[in-house]
Scaffold this motif. Structure first.
Motif, PDB file in Angstrom:
ATOM      1  N   ARG A   4      44.723   9.243 -21.930  1.00  0.00           N
ATOM      2  CA  ARG A   4      45.387   8.943 -23.202  1.00  0.00           C
ATOM      3  C   ARG A   4      46.540   7.989 -22.936  1.00  0.00           C
ATOM      4  O   ARG A   4      47.401   8.240 -22.082  1.00  0.00           O
ATOM      5  CB  ARG A   4      45.915  10.237 -23.831  1.00  0.00           C
ATOM      6  CG  ARG A   4      46.518  10.058 -25.209  1.00  0.00           C
ATOM      7  CD  ARG A   4      46.746  11.420 -25.830  1.00  0.00           C
ATOM      8  NE  ARG A   4      47.300  11.318 -27.173  1.00  0.00           N
ATOM      9  CZ  ARG A   4      48.518  11.697 -27.517  1.00  0.00           C
ATOM     10  NH1 ARG A   4      49.324  12.206 -26.599  1.00  0.00           N
ATOM     11  NH2 ARG A   4      48.934  11.587 -28.747  1.00  0.00           N
ATOM     12  N   ARG A   5      46.572   6.881 -23.680  1.00  0.00           N
ATOM     13  CA  ARG A   5      47.592   5.864 -23.486  1.00  0.00           C
ATOM     14  C   ARG A   5      48.303   5.612 -24.810  1.00  0.00           C
ATOM     15  O   ARG A   5      47.668   5.364 -25.851  1.00  0.00           O
ATOM     16  CB  ARG A   5      46.980   4.560 -22.974  1.00  0.00           C
ATOM     17  CG  ARG A   5      46.218   4.719 -21.672  1.00  0.00           C
ATOM     18  CD  ARG A   5      47.161   5.083 -20.538  1.00  0.00           C
ATOM     19  NE  ARG A   5      47.948   3.940 -20.100  1.00  0.00           N
ATOM     20  CZ  ARG A   5      48.996   4.033 -19.294  1.00  0.00           C
ATOM     21  NH1 ARG A   5      49.411   5.227 -18.868  1.00  0.00           N
ATOM     22  NH2 ARG A   5      49.647   2.948 -18.926  1.00  0.00           N
ATOM     23  N   ILE A   6      49.635   5.687 -24.778  1.00  0.00           N
ATOM     24  CA  ILE A   6      50.463   5.559 -25.973  1.00  0.00           C
ATOM     25  C   ILE A   6      51.388   4.366 -25.777  1.00  0.00           C
ATOM     26  O   ILE A   6      52.045   4.235 -24.736  1.00  0.00           O
ATOM     27  CB  ILE A   6      51.276   6.826 -26.239  1.00  0.00           C
ATOM     28  CG1 ILE A   6      50.357   8.047 -26.325  1.00  0.00           C
ATOM     29  CG2 ILE A   6      52.084   6.687 -27.523  1.00  0.00           C
ATOM     30  CD1 ILE A   6      49.360   8.006 -27.450  1.00  0.00           C
ATOM     31  N   PRO A  97      43.443   1.484 -34.520  1.00  0.00           N
ATOM     32  CA  PRO A  97      43.493   2.066 -35.870  1.00  0.00           C
ATOM     33  C   PRO A  97      44.416   3.272 -35.974  1.00  0.00           C
ATOM     34  O   PRO A  97      44.636   3.782 -37.083  1.00  0.00           O
ATOM     35  CB  PRO A  97      42.034   2.464 -36.122  1.00  0.00           C
ATOM     36  CG  PRO A  97      41.468   2.715 -34.765  1.00  0.00           C
ATOM     37  CD  PRO A  97      42.160   1.748 -33.847  1.00  0.00           C
ATOM     38  N   TRP A  98      44.969   3.728 -34.863  1.00  0.00           N
ATOM     39  CA  TRP A  98      45.783   4.944 -34.840  1.00  0.00           C
ATOM     40  C   TRP A  98      47.247   4.536 -34.657  1.00  0.00           C
ATOM     41  O   TRP A  98      47.767   4.521 -33.555  1.00  0.00           O
ATOM     42  CB  TRP A  98      45.329   5.847 -33.699  1.00  0.00           C
ATOM     43  CG  TRP A  98      45.377   7.309 -34.020  1.00  0.00           C
ATOM     44  CD1 TRP A  98      46.256   8.214 -33.547  1.00  0.00           C
ATOM     45  CD2 TRP A  98      44.502   8.021 -34.880  1.00  0.00           C
ATOM     46  NE1 TRP A  98      45.999   9.462 -34.045  1.00  0.00           N
ATOM     47  CE2 TRP A  98      44.916   9.381 -34.877  1.00  0.00           C
ATOM     48  CE3 TRP A  98      43.403   7.669 -35.658  1.00  0.00           C
ATOM     49  CZ2 TRP A  98      44.270  10.360 -35.625  1.00  0.00           C
ATOM     50  CZ3 TRP A  98      42.768   8.643 -36.406  1.00  0.00           C
ATOM     51  CH2 TRP A  98      43.190   9.960 -36.385  1.00  0.00           C
ATOM     52  N   THR A 112      44.301   4.529 -26.667  1.00  0.00           N
ATOM     53  CA  THR A 112      43.228   5.097 -25.850  1.00  0.00           C
ATOM     54  C   THR A 112      41.907   4.401 -26.154  1.00  0.00           C
ATOM     55  O   THR A 112      41.416   4.420 -27.289  1.00  0.00           O
ATOM     56  CB  THR A 112      43.105   6.600 -26.119  1.00  0.00           C
ATOM     57  OG1 THR A 112      44.366   7.226 -25.902  1.00  0.00           O
ATOM     58  CG2 THR A 112      42.065   7.217 -25.217  1.00  0.00           C
ATOM     59  N   GLY A 113      41.334   3.760 -25.156  1.00  0.00           N
ATOM     60  CA  GLY A 113      40.059   3.077 -25.320  1.00  0.00           C
ATOM     61  C   GLY A 113      40.136   1.748 -26.025  1.00  0.00           C
ATOM     62  O   GLY A 113      39.087   1.201 -26.397  1.00  0.00           O
ATOM     63  N   ALA A 144      52.776   4.549 -21.821  1.00  0.00           N
ATOM     64  CA  ALA A 144      52.657   5.688 -20.911  1.00  0.00           C
ATOM     65  C   ALA A 144      51.552   6.605 -21.416  1.00  0.00           C
ATOM     66  O   ALA A 144      50.883   6.323 -22.422  1.00  0.00           O
ATOM     67  CB  ALA A 144      53.984   6.431 -20.802  1.00  0.00           C
ATOM     68  N   ASP A 145      51.386   7.734 -20.693  1.00  0.00           N
ATOM     69  CA  ASP A 145      50.335   8.693 -21.048  1.00  0.00           C
ATOM     70  C   ASP A 145      50.724   9.569 -22.234  1.00  0.00           C
ATOM     71  O   ASP A 145      49.850  10.129 -22.899  1.00  0.00           O
ATOM     72  CB  ASP A 145      50.017   9.601 -19.852  1.00  0.00           C
ATOM     73  CG  ASP A 145      49.375   8.830 -18.714  1.00  0.00           C
ATOM     74  OD1 ASP A 145      48.838   7.736 -18.986  1.00  0.00           O
ATOM     75  OD2 ASP A 145      49.422   9.303 -17.570  1.00  0.00           O
ATOM     76  N   THR A 146      52.001   9.722 -22.507  1.00  0.00           N
ATOM     77  CA  THR A 146      52.464  10.622 -23.566  1.00  0.00           C
ATOM     78  C   THR A 146      53.361   9.855 -24.522  1.00  0.00           C
ATOM     79  O   THR A 146      53.937   8.811 -24.187  1.00  0.00           O
ATOM     80  CB  THR A 146      53.240  11.814 -22.983  1.00  0.00           C
ATOM     81  OG1 THR A 146      54.417  11.329 -22.328  1.00  0.00           O
ATOM     82  CG2 THR A 146      52.380  12.594 -22.008  1.00  0.00           C
TER      83      THR A 146
END
Length: 560
Positions: A4-6, A97-98, A112-113, A144-146
């Motif tokens: 998960r990438r933010i 889209p998120w 993510t993706g 980052a991941d979070t």
């Protein structure tokens, strides 16, 4: 499954740069956006020129003026800033889209993706920075991941963990300590104490912002450890307390027992730590897109007759109303678009007095507007769009059968009045249809308010009765030629005619509202009389005793 990438975007000068974009180069120089906080004007945003002058957000405006004489100040508009941030959220939809809004000056994007579509994460961030530069916006990004780690990298990457208090800050020491410090010369080389006993805090070497704003997958610990504890989204009181205890970096907290931290600082600190490190979930909740209602009808052959347009509307309206009913909403205003063969478009708009999703109530209003459409060489497509929608709450009658019938009758009567308002508004405009509501005032011309019938409800209850009868017609006071005495004149001249008194009733004294400035009441206290003339006319006269103006007689209205 990919990590998960933010991506966190922070616009530190959003308020000021929004105004610069709106002014289109009209402001040259330092700019500050001010808002009122505890009855004090405080700076909420600055542009680059103001920051170069040494100003800081949160600084009182009076201090900023003292530091920068040519400072341009604009008031903060929270609604405009929220709309601008919503526009930026729609722009960020090109990357994923998120997308969600983060506070009032940031965005959070779940990548993510999605990063491989732009080549790499670095290329994606470079594209986002390039777009922001073209829009005239300053942006800082963290990946980052979070969500917590990305937020921290965007706002605090490259910053040192500044101590809350150190032994080198002489102005914070006791008086005796300051006296001893003044006697000691710089060349004596005094022994420095450890930072846990009041000495200077260690200097933390943070990576450059360009390198530290991307945390590789699984490397959140190493990216967050050198950042100050304020990067955990803690309140200022908790940050100050942690600094006093020597816990200035996130890495200092990660090595502490969780039970002790929760017992001393509350569970909020532990939760923020877990969210930043990925131990506690923190989803990105994107804003829900607004409901949009529209239907389209493509015609095999061009049309131009009124009957053909009505037939098309009859096919589109049921579908549109079904979509409105599925969402529990009704149309308040609609637009009908008629696209012609020559690539031109004719459009008409209608408004309803009350939101509705019944085709039988909308169709007559559209029919009244069809004559404004020029078909030209023919119309090959019709489109019906809801411009404004409102929620409609279902009503369930309860009680006896008679009570239910009465409730339905009231609803039908209200619908008939609303349909009439809508029909008149389609011709004259809904703003031209008004109704009167009673108002609490002893001034005759202020005992009512005029409201638009389409956006107001009828006055509840009976109209309050005045202490004395009021005329049917009231106009601006008109001068009456009569002696300047409080007694009712036997003869007077008004509107170019001579009038003879037959009967008079009064007086009724009305005083002006001294707490309001009204130019029409500068004549002071008035004595009103109901006067019946020899020809049978009933007039409402008053004698103004004179305040800022000379005294005299005036006519204010006429009875039926």
């Amino acid at each position: 499954m990919p990590h998960r990438r933010i991506l966190s975007l922070w616009f530190p000068r959003l308020g000021a740069e929004r105004i610069l974009r709106a002014e289109r180069g009209g402001i040259d120089g330092p700019l500050a956006v001010a808002e009122e906080v505890s009855n004090t004007q405080v700076i909420s945003a600055l542009n680059a020129a103001a920051l170069a002058e040494g100003l800081q957000p949160g600084q009182p405006l009076r201090d900023a003026h003292a530091m920068c004489a040519d400072l341009t100040v604009r008031p903060r508009n929270p609604a405009a800033e929220a709309a601008f941030l919503a526009a930026l959220r729609r722009w960020a939809g090109k990357f994923s889209p998120w997308v969600a809004e983060a506070e009032r000056d940031g965005l959070t994007i779940d990548l993510t993706g999605c990063a491989h579509l732009f080549g790499s994460e670095a290329a994606l961030m470079e594209a986002a920075g390039r777009d922001c530069a073209e829009m005239g916006l300053s942006v800082q990004m963290g990946l980052a991941d979070t969500l917590g780690a990305a937020w921290a990298l965007a706002r605090y990457a490259g910053e040192e963990a500044a101590p809350d208090r150190s032994g080198d800050a002489i102005d914070q020491e006791a008086r005796a300590t300051r006296a001893r410090a003044q006697k000691r010369s710089p060349g004596q080389g005094a022994k420095r104490r450890h930072w846990t006993r009041g000495g200077a805090a260690p200097q933390l070497q943070a990576p450059p912002p360009q390198m530290g704003r991307i945390a590789e997958p699984g490397q959140a610990y190493g990216a967050l450890a050198p950042l100050p504890v304020a990067a955990l989204r803690l309140d200022s009181a908790t940050v100050a307390q942690l600094n006093r205890l020597g816990l200035r970096r996130i890495g200092d907290l990660l090595g502490q027992p969780r039970a002790s931290l929760a017992r001393r600082f509350g569970r909020g600190l532990v939760l923020r730590l877990d969210q930043a490190m990925g131990s506690a979930p923190e989803p990105v909740s994107p804003a829900r897109s607004p409901d949009h209602f529209a239907v389209r009808l493509t015609l095999p052959e061009p049309i131009g007759l009124m009957e053909d347009l009505l037939a098309g509307i009859d096919r589109m309206l049921p579908r549109l109303c079904a979509r409105l009913e599925a969402r529990g909403k009704g149309a308040r205003s609609l637009r009908l678009e008629a696209h012609r063969c020559d690539q031109e478009m004719e459009a008409v708009a209608i408004g309803l007095a009350r939101a509705s999703r019944e085709p039988a109530r909308i169709r007559p209003l559209l029919e009244m507007k069809l004559e404004q459409i020029d078909a030209g060489y023919g119309i090959d497509m019709l489109r019906l769009e809801v411009l404004q929608a409102e929620a409609i709450h279902a009503r369930t009658p309860a009680g006896h059968a008679e009570a239910g019938a009465a409730a339905r009758a009231r609803q039908e009567d209200g619908a008939a009045l609303e349909d009439l308002i809508g029909r008149i508004g389609a011709r004259l405009g809904l703003e031209a249809v008004t109704r009167y509501h009673p108002a609490e005032s002893h001034i005759p011309e202020k005992t009512f308010t005029v409201q638009a019938a389409a956006w107001s409800e009828p006055a509840a209850g009976d109209w309050p009765l005045p202490p004395r009868p009021r005329p049917l017609l009231i106009w601006q006071p008109e001068l009456v030629h009569a002696p300047d005495r409080p007694e009712v004149p036997e003869r007077f001249r008004w509107r170019g005619r001579d009038w003879e008194l037959a009967e008079a009733e009064g007086p009724e004294r009305i005083a002006p509202e001294w707490w309001l400035e009204d130019p029409n009441w500068r004549s002071g206290v008035r004595d009103y009389w109901t006067v019946v003339t020899a020809c049978g006319a009933r007039l409402w006269l008053f004698f103004a005793h004179g305040g800022a103006l000379s005294p005299g007689w005036f006519c204010h209205g006429s009875f039926a």
